[in-house]
Design an enzyme around this catalytic site. Structure first.
Site, PDB file in Angstrom:
ATOM      1  N   MET A   1       0.846  -1.191   0.000  1.00 19.42           N
ATOM      2  CA  MET A   1       0.000   0.000   0.000  1.00 19.42           C
ATOM      3  C   MET A   1       0.889   1.251   0.000  1.00 19.42           C
ATOM      4  SD  MET A   1      -3.091  -1.206   0.026  1.00 19.42           S
ATOM      5  CE  MET A   1      -4.366  -0.343   0.918  1.00 19.42           C
ATOM      6  N   CYS A   2       0.265   2.392   0.119  1.00 16.46           N
ATOM      7  CA  CYS A   2       1.009   3.623  -0.038  1.00 16.46           C
ATOM      8  C   CYS A   2       0.473   4.619   0.980  1.00 16.46           C
ATOM      9  CB  CYS A   2       0.796   4.184  -1.431  1.00 16.46           C
ATOM     10  SG  CYS A   2       1.087   2.982  -2.733  1.00 16.46           S
ATOM     11  N   GLU A   3       1.061   5.798   0.969  1.00 16.30           N
ATOM     12  CA  GLU A   3       0.491   6.876   1.791  1.00 16.30           C
ATOM     13  C   GLU A   3       0.359   8.141   0.968  1.00 16.30           C
ATOM     14  OE1 GLU A   3       1.296   7.492   5.839  1.00 16.30           O
ATOM     15  OE2 GLU A   3       1.917   5.423   6.208  1.00 16.30           O
TER      16      GLU A   3
END
Lengths: 257, 257
Positions: free
Chosen positions: B1-3
């Site tokens: 995932m990412c931010e």
């Protein structure tokens, strides 16, 4: 007016040496204080650094000089504004996506009474240069809705550039990350460096590099610029109407419009 | 995932403080080592810094932390790859020109079995995120061939985001440089800072800033992020389906899909 810088190479090559020379002309040895920009292709990605500040005063330019980014195709530009205010949106090079590739464009010159037809691509800023780039892409897209090889494109690119040249001054560099295209309306020079490599000395800064020490015998690197960047090498001058197409450092096509 | 990281402000504001917190999560306090990027609007221009290297090791990230770029709209992203290799072309945020404006987009999440119809905008890289951005722009353009106000656009933006959310996880930030749009599928928080300003302390680095000393009483600055960046302020959590629209730091529309 402005100055252009282009590179096509057969191995990822850093352009710090040439860039360092060009940047001097953005306020020190030249009058091109109205911004600068440089685009480095990394694979299909395009890394674009731009600054409406004079390159000689630019923190971002110092980063690019300090931090060697290796690329096979580079397009750079320093600006002395004639059309459009000094701001980021008016800073070359410009980029747009076409056919799933990043196209990058920089222009030296100016166009008179240039009001192209609207199309899919629209300028964000208010320079004649970005308007020309968008018009060029609109015409490419109208001619070829689906991707074609660059050899198919060339007649369109050349005829559009020749038409712009009739409206003023139009030296340009254009790339999709694979090939590099140039058109000379008034001023453009080139040099291809290959083995045996030798030393090169910048005209605009006290800097000499020995390419022998930084290359392998198979490297081929072509640099295009508005004016020669070194004073101890032989740069080839393009004539008005000359266009060239480069891939991996080699000239793969050329002609005169 | 990412931010994700987003900012909307009513005066050009630097985001060094929030960016410094986020960057720690790109290899130090978080696992998002697969590249990072940030886009700063300056007027209609968009200044994009991207690097497929971990932000914690990135020379370009250090420049952005050292060199305060003032902007009214910012979109940033740190990546932990799930779809698409680690390379510049797959690094968020993505940008395209639509209606003569630079649109900028970043996504946190992933989409399953996502093969949108081809259109005018095509992905350059091979992430689901860029494919979704292109599809979103293609649908906007089909719905509105000519520019419309963002209020007219909203139903299209929201319904497309809601559809993507049904195919996986789709938290996103989108801007055209004037407004900032967010969609929350699983995780997104916001904070609006306005007078009286107080101190803020990063969760991910030993850094406190006194916004009182750095602002005027009229400043309004909203920050959006995947996770709260400070530990002494109250961040508002978005719920699945929540969307918001910001302009000059103020929430001008919101709803639930």
């Amino acid at each position: 007016m402005c100055e252009l810088l282009g590179m096509s190479a057969n191995v990822p090559t850093d352009i710090v040496f040439s860039f360092t020379g060009l940047m001097q002309r953005g306020g020190r040895t030249g009058p091109h204080r109205d911004g600068w920009g440089i685009g480095f292709y990394e694979g299909r990605g395009l890394r674009l650094f731009q600054d409406p500040a004079a390159s000689i005063d630019s923190e971002v330019a110092r980063l690019v000089q300090r931090y060697p980014i290796k690329s096979e195709v580079v397009i750079g530009h320093i600006r002395q504004a004639n059309v459009g205010q000094v701001c980021l949106a008016n800073t070359h090079p410009f980029s747009r996506e076409l056919w799933g590739r990043n196209w990058c464009f920089a222009h030296n010159g100016q166009l008179v009474d240039f009001t192209p037809e609207p199309g899919l691509y629209s300028p964000v800023g208010d320079t004649d240069s970005e308007a020309a780039f968008c018009d060029l892409l609109n015409r490419v897209r109208r001619a070829f809705p689906e991707p074609v090889a660059v050899q198919m494109l060339l007649p369109v690119l050349v005829s559009v550039c020749a038409e712009y040249r009739d409206r003023g001054v139009f030296n340009c560099l254009l790339s999709d990350g694979d090939w590099l295209f140039s058109f000379c309306s008034t001023k453009l020079v080139e040099i291809t460096r290959r083995a045996p490599f030798g030393p090169a000395r910048l005209k605009d800064a006290d800097l000499t590099v020995d390419f022998q020490a930084e290359t392998t015998p198979d490297d081929v690197v072509t640099v295009l610029a508005t004016d020669a960047l070194t004073d101890n090498e032989k740069w080839i001058q393009h004539q008005p109407g000359d266009w060239t197409l480069w891939r991996r450092g080699e000239r793969i096509a050329d002609g005169k419009a």
